[in-house]
Motif scaffolding. Structure first.
Motif, PDB file in Angstrom:
ATOM      1  N   UNK A 192       0.784  -1.223   0.000  1.00  0.00           N
ATOM      2  CA  UNK A 192       0.000   0.000   0.000  1.00  0.00           C
ATOM      3  C   UNK A 192       0.815   1.273   0.000  1.00  0.00           C
ATOM      4  N   UNK A 193       2.132   1.203   0.129  1.00  0.00           N
ATOM      5  CA  UNK A 193       2.959   2.405   0.140  1.00  0.00           C
ATOM      6  C   UNK A 193       3.144   2.896  -1.290  1.00  0.00           C
ATOM      7  N   UNK A 194       2.642   4.106  -1.583  1.00  0.00           N
ATOM      8  CA  UNK A 194       2.623   4.601  -2.962  1.00  0.00           C
ATOM      9  C   UNK A 194       3.989   5.091  -3.416  1.00  0.00           C
ATOM     10  N   UNK A 195       4.753   5.734  -2.532  1.00  0.00           N
ATOM     11  CA  UNK A 195       6.031   6.330  -2.930  1.00  0.00           C
ATOM     12  C   UNK A 195       7.076   5.980  -1.889  1.00  0.00           C
ATOM     13  N   UNK A 196       8.176   5.407  -2.358  1.00  0.00           N
ATOM     14  CA  UNK A 196       9.242   5.031  -1.443  1.00  0.00           C
ATOM     15  C   UNK A 196      10.556   4.983  -2.205  1.00  0.00           C
ATOM     16  N   UNK A 197      11.602   5.488  -1.614  1.00  0.00           N
ATOM     17  CA  UNK A 197      12.919   5.423  -2.231  1.00  0.00           C
ATOM     18  C   UNK A 197      13.383   3.978  -2.330  1.00  0.00           C
ATOM     19  N   UNK A 198      13.865   3.613  -3.511  1.00  0.00           N
ATOM     20  CA  UNK A 198      14.358   2.254  -3.699  1.00  0.00           C
ATOM     21  C   UNK A 198      14.334   1.845  -5.149  1.00  0.00           C
ATOM     22  N   UNK A 199      14.751   0.616  -5.419  1.00  0.00           N
ATOM     23  CA  UNK A 199      14.811   0.089  -6.778  1.00  0.00           C
ATOM     24  C   UNK A 199      13.409  -0.272  -7.268  1.00  0.00           C
ATOM     25  N   UNK A 200      13.166  -0.024  -8.547  1.00  0.00           N
ATOM     26  CA  UNK A 200      11.943  -0.444  -9.209  1.00  0.00           C
ATOM     27  C   UNK A 200      12.229  -1.713 -10.014  1.00  0.00           C
ATOM     28  N   UNK A 201      11.169  -2.283 -10.561  1.00  0.00           N
ATOM     29  CA  UNK A 201      11.339  -3.517 -11.327  1.00  0.00           C
ATOM     30  C   UNK A 201      12.248  -3.280 -12.526  1.00  0.00           C
ATOM     31  N   UNK A 202      13.259  -4.113 -12.744  1.00  0.00           N
ATOM     32  CA  UNK A 202      14.143  -3.933 -13.904  1.00  0.00           C
ATOM     33  C   UNK A 202      13.433  -4.295 -15.198  1.00  0.00           C
ATOM     34  N   UNK A 219      14.315   4.765  -7.709  1.00  0.00           N
ATOM     35  CA  UNK A 219      13.393   5.870  -7.445  1.00  0.00           C
ATOM     36  C   UNK A 219      13.780   6.545  -6.134  1.00  0.00           C
ATOM     37  N   UNK A 220      13.853   7.880  -6.169  1.00  0.00           N
ATOM     38  CA  UNK A 220      14.202   8.662  -4.984  1.00  0.00           C
ATOM     39  C   UNK A 220      13.045   9.604  -4.677  1.00  0.00           C
ATOM     40  N   UNK A 221      12.392   9.384  -3.542  1.00  0.00           N
ATOM     41  CA  UNK A 221      11.314  10.276  -3.108  1.00  0.00           C
ATOM     42  C   UNK A 221      11.945  11.449  -2.360  1.00  0.00           C
ATOM     43  N   UNK A 222      12.019  12.602  -3.017  1.00  0.00           N
ATOM     44  CA  UNK A 222      12.653  13.775  -2.427  1.00  0.00           C
ATOM     45  C   UNK A 222      11.716  14.538  -1.500  1.00  0.00           C
ATOM     46  N   UNK A 223      10.473  14.177  -1.478  1.00  0.00           N
ATOM     47  CA  UNK A 223       9.488  14.848  -0.645  1.00  0.00           C
ATOM     48  C   UNK A 223       8.103  14.471  -1.107  1.00  0.00           C
ATOM     49  N   UNK A 224       7.069  15.040  -0.488  1.00  0.00           N
ATOM     50  CA  UNK A 224       5.699  14.690  -0.894  1.00  0.00           C
ATOM     51  C   UNK A 224       5.337  15.163  -2.291  1.00  0.00           C
ATOM     52  N   UNK A 229      14.004   9.744 -10.616  1.00  0.00           N
ATOM     53  CA  UNK A 229      14.246   8.356 -11.010  1.00  0.00           C
ATOM     54  C   UNK A 229      15.543   8.299 -11.808  1.00  0.00           C
ATOM     55  N   UNK A 230      16.461   7.476 -11.346  1.00  0.00           N
ATOM     56  CA  UNK A 230      17.752   7.266 -12.012  1.00  0.00           C
ATOM     57  C   UNK A 230      17.765   5.831 -12.519  1.00  0.00           C
ATOM     58  N   UNK A 231      17.962   5.653 -13.830  1.00  0.00           N
ATOM     59  CA  UNK A 231      17.855   4.319 -14.432  1.00  0.00           C
ATOM     60  C   UNK A 231      19.057   4.053 -15.336  1.00  0.00           C
ATOM     61  N   UNK A 232      20.107   3.439 -14.826  1.00  0.00           N
ATOM     62  CA  UNK A 232      21.238   3.057 -15.685  1.00  0.00           C
ATOM     63  C   UNK A 232      20.830   1.950 -16.657  1.00  0.00           C
ATOM     64  N   UNK A 233      21.421   1.992 -17.841  1.00  0.00           N
ATOM     65  CA  UNK A 233      21.148   1.000 -18.878  1.00  0.00           C
ATOM     66  C   UNK A 233      22.471   0.560 -19.472  1.00  0.00           C
ATOM     67  N   UNK A 241      23.899   3.922 -20.985  1.00  0.00           N
ATOM     68  CA  UNK A 241      23.116   5.154 -20.916  1.00  0.00           C
ATOM     69  C   UNK A 241      22.648   5.342 -19.489  1.00  0.00           C
ATOM     70  N   UNK A 242      22.474   6.571 -19.117  1.00  0.00           N
ATOM     71  CA  UNK A 242      21.907   6.912 -17.818  1.00  0.00           C
ATOM     72  C   UNK A 242      20.613   7.674 -18.069  1.00  0.00           C
ATOM     73  N   UNK A 243      19.500   7.056 -17.709  1.00  0.00           N
ATOM     74  CA  UNK A 243      18.184   7.671 -17.867  1.00  0.00           C
ATOM     75  C   UNK A 243      17.811   8.396 -16.580  1.00  0.00           C
ATOM     76  N   UNK A 244      17.260   9.594 -16.728  1.00  0.00           N
ATOM     77  CA  UNK A 244      16.890  10.417 -15.581  1.00  0.00           C
ATOM     78  C   UNK A 244      15.488  10.967 -15.769  1.00  0.00           C
ATOM     79  N   UNK A 245      14.740  11.047 -14.666  1.00  0.00           N
ATOM     80  CA  UNK A 245      13.439  11.704 -14.694  1.00  0.00           C
ATOM     81  C   UNK A 245      13.220  12.427 -13.369  1.00  0.00           C
ATOM     82  N   UNK A 246      12.886  13.714 -13.470  1.00  0.00           N
ATOM     83  CA  UNK A 246      12.611  14.515 -12.276  1.00  0.00           C
ATOM     84  C   UNK A 246      11.220  15.107 -12.407  1.00  0.00           C
TER      85      UNK A 246
END
Length: 710
Positions: A192-202, A219-224, A229-233, A241-246
């Motif tokens: 039930x936790x919607x947002x949490x810092x940690x790895x997502x499914x590869x 995934x890095x939850x910087x706040x509410x 999201x940092x995704x190395x490939x 490649x380094x994929x980034x999403x803010x």
């Protein structure tokens, strides 16, 4: 019972509850038999304790007065609403809660994740629950399938109630009972936790260009209201490649930025990447700010990395205010082409527009006006060799429009409309020998009458509506030629049959006197098939050769426009639109069929477009597409997509996918083949694989099928 015993009843529920809450009233004890002696109290039979919305059920409990301790013999069950269910064989609780211990316990969290443990210990503050010698899984264990599809065995699990996290020590991940991975420590989000810092499914992928690789998102939850999201490939062919999403949200809007950078063998020694950004904000005085940025290092990066198939990028920033009777827009757009054979510097890649519109009531009708300043610029100052002279053209335009329209209802429901409008455009053209760097002025007036006669019949369950349309439009036959860059691809459909101009922009205005005729029919049932049909045509006094071949408007009498839409709710729908002449030669046609039931989905589309060199279509287009999915079994879903070009007799794209979705895991596997290729673009086959475990975080496990069939 005594104050000490009542306290321990409350303490026990607080100690064993997954989320400790303040007890506002005494606990209630119900049992078949309650016995007292000098040193203890014993309750036996169907023992139930109710406190603060929680329910404890046990076979027997004993309160030891001298030790000030409560012993609960199981099987005992603690139900805390929908959040958790705790089952144990034995519990021992002391007054200070430091000795609160449960043995032979099984904890079910949010009806998703089950954790079995030899022993459960809860700290005094009620924040941490420690489970020893554990097995965790969201898979249901059935009598005929005692081994879950996956499980995590751990020496210890610590559950943090505040952060809603699970910490594993000495963890071993097993699939069908076979160990496949070991982790000294592991942290996973609680159900039930919607947002949490940690790895997502590869996500795993393989193709002919980059090789076989994996993307591991973090995934890095910087706040509410912020996250990163940092995704190395990386692949086996050296592509990295380094994929980034803010993303960040504000009270008045939000924005998101995503991109990537890296290197691969397709362009040795060069860093490749892209940046996409978009946002929208509400400003004072009902204004709105919208922006998007699209940039890429080279023409094939977005396709090579399966990001998007978009072949023309547009970056835009706009300030607007839209109200009931007013509209203000100021925007700047920059275009970049990724198409083979096109150059961005020979296209109008920098565009600026300022628009002001208003409408008001006047003389029983509605009057409207618009003022617009528009400019477009090409980066080159001289047309490159092999390109037309207009490839360096810059244009500035000032436009003004005004119109009035009024409706009347006459006699037996005849809806009549009178309208008049005028459009003034002043162009300043530079770097185009066709216009010799001069100013061009054009004014196009329109006037006309329109009549609609709707006929309605209602038989109780079905309403039939038949409507005939006749319109006369008066317009001049000749006007000065101006640069045309926003009206190259006109459309002819039931939506613009009665429009004064069928061109999409302002650079070309439809000229000539004409009559537009149409007939529509609608069947509107309470249930069953609904039908919408339309037929229309335009007749002109003269053929002014304004429209290219293939538009259906390129003659004195237009092609016949016939459209049909039918369907039964969301189950079946058919949409077909065709343009054909008196000899039944088709210039455009499109048919879409959608079908859906509980176990299958289908969408198929056929498109035919006659060649139109001005629109960048030198040959006919005849393409059939198919997208379908079917539930093969209760757990397996298959899907397929297909694109076939009948002109070249080749498939342009084909794909197949399988999804396994059970109560505790989702596995997606896709294979897609892109057949088209050019001087830069290569044909390629792409494989994709992703695995997602249910029971952790905010998944949709509650919607998943019960594996045991109950």
């Amino acid at each position: 019972m005594g104050k000490g015993f009542a306290y321990l009843l409350v303490a026990m529920l607080i100690a064993t509850a997954p989320a400790a809450r303040a007890q506002t009233g005494p606990a209630t004890l119900v049992a078949d038999d309650i016995a007292f002696d000098q040193g203890s109290l014993t309750a036996s039979g169907a023992v139930e304790i109710f406190a603060d919305g929680r329910v404890l059920r046990a076979r027997r409990l004993t309160y030891l007065r001298e030790e000030d301790r409560l012993l609960v013999e199981g099987p005992l069950t603690l139900v805390d609403g929908d959040r958790s269910i705790l089952v144990a064989d034995f519990a021992s609780l002391s007054r200070d809660l430091r000795g609160s211990v449960l043995r032979g316990a099984r904890l079910v969290l949010d009806r998703r994740l089950q954790i079995a443990a030899n022993e459960v210990v809860r700290d005094e503050a009620g924040r941490y629950t420690q489970l020893y010698e554990t097995v965790a899984s969201s898979c249901e264990v059935c009598a005929d399938r005692p081994t879950p599809l996956w499980q995590i065995r751990a020496r210890r699990i610590v559950r943090d109630e505040v952060e809603r996290q699970l910490y594993f020590e000495g963890a071993r991940f097993e699939v069908a009972g076979v160990p496949v991975a070991w982790f000294p420590t592991l942290r996973l989000p609680g159900p039930g936790l919607a947002r949490s810092t940690g790895f997502l499914a590869p996500r795993f992928r393989s193709d002919d260009i980059l090789g076989t690789g994996v993307t591991v998102p973090y995934f890095v939850a910087l706040g509410p209201s912020r996250d990163l999201t940092v995704a190395p490939f990386a692949t086996n062919r050296g592509a990295t490649a380094l994929n980034l999403r803010y993303r960040q949200a504000f009270d008045a809007g939000a924005f998101a930025i995503e991109g990537a950078f890296g290197r691969d063998d397709t362009r040795r020694g060069s860093t490749r990447g892209y940046v996409f950004a978009d946002g929208s904000f509400v400003l004072p005085l009902n204004y709105r700010l919208d922006f998007d940025l699209e940039a890429v290092t080279d023409d094939t990066y977005l396709l090579d990395y399966a990001i998007t198939e978009k072949d023309r990028l547009d970056s835009r920033i706009a300030l607007s205010r839209v109200e009931r009777d007013n509209r203000i827009l100021a925007e700047v757009i920059a275009f970049r082409t990724l198409r083979d054979g096109e150059r961005s510097d020979t296209l109008p890649s920098r565009v600026v527009t300022l628009t002001r519109e208003q409408r008001r009531d006047l003389w029983g009708g509605i009057r409207s006006w618009q003022i617009e300043a528009h400019g477009r610029e090409r980066p080159v100052s001289v047309a490159p060799p092999g390109f037309p002279p207009s490839s360096a053209r810059d244009v500035a335009r000032l436009s003004a429009s005004a119109g009035w329209r009024r409706h009347w209802v006459l006699g037996p429901g005849l809806v009549t409309t009178a309208f008049a409008e005028g459009h003034l455009d002043v162009y300043q053209v530079a770097q185009d020998p066709t216009f010799a760097d001069r100013m061009v002025t054009r004014f196009v007036p329109y006037a006309g009458l329109e009549a609609r006669l709707p006929l309605v019949r209602h038989d109780g369950t079905v309403r039939h509506v038949l409507q005939s349309i006749a319109q006369i439009v008066l317009a001049p036959d000749r006007r000065p030629a101006v640069p045309n860059e926003d009206s190259i691809t006109p459309e002819f459909d039931e939506g613009n049959l009665t429009a004064t101009s069928r061109f999409p922009g302002r650079d070309v205005r439809e000229l000539g006197r004409r009559v537009n005729l149409g007939l529509s029919y609608a069947r509107e049932p309470l249930e069953g098939w609904s039908v919408d049909a339309f037929v229309g045509r335009t007749f002109r006094t003269r053929d002014l050769t304004q429209f290219p071949t293939g538009t259906g408007l390129d003659s004195k009498a237009s092609d016949w426009l016939v459209s049909l839409a039918a369907g039964t709710g969301e189950r079946i729908s058919v949409l077909s639109r065709t343009l054909f002449d008196d000899r039944l030669d088709v210039s455009r046609s499109e048919t879409i069929l959608r079908w859906r039931d509980a176990d299958a989905r289908l969408e198929t589309r056929y498109t035919f477009l006659e060649a139109d060199a001005a629109a960048g279509r030198p040959i006919d287009t005849s393409e059939w597409g198919l997208d379908a999915g079917v539930d093969l079994t209760a757990d397996w879903t298959g899907r397929v997509n297909w694109r076939y070009d009948f002109v070249t007799n080749d498939a342009s794209r084909a794909g197949i996918g399988l999804t396994y979705r059970s109560d505790c895991v989702t596995v997606d596997f896709d294979v897609e083949r892109r057949f088209t290729s050019g001087s830069v673009l290569q044909s390629t086959t792409l494989f994709g694989l992703s695995v997602e475990l249910a029971g952790f975080g905010a998944d949709d496990a509650r919607k998943r099928r019960n594996r045991c069939g109950t």
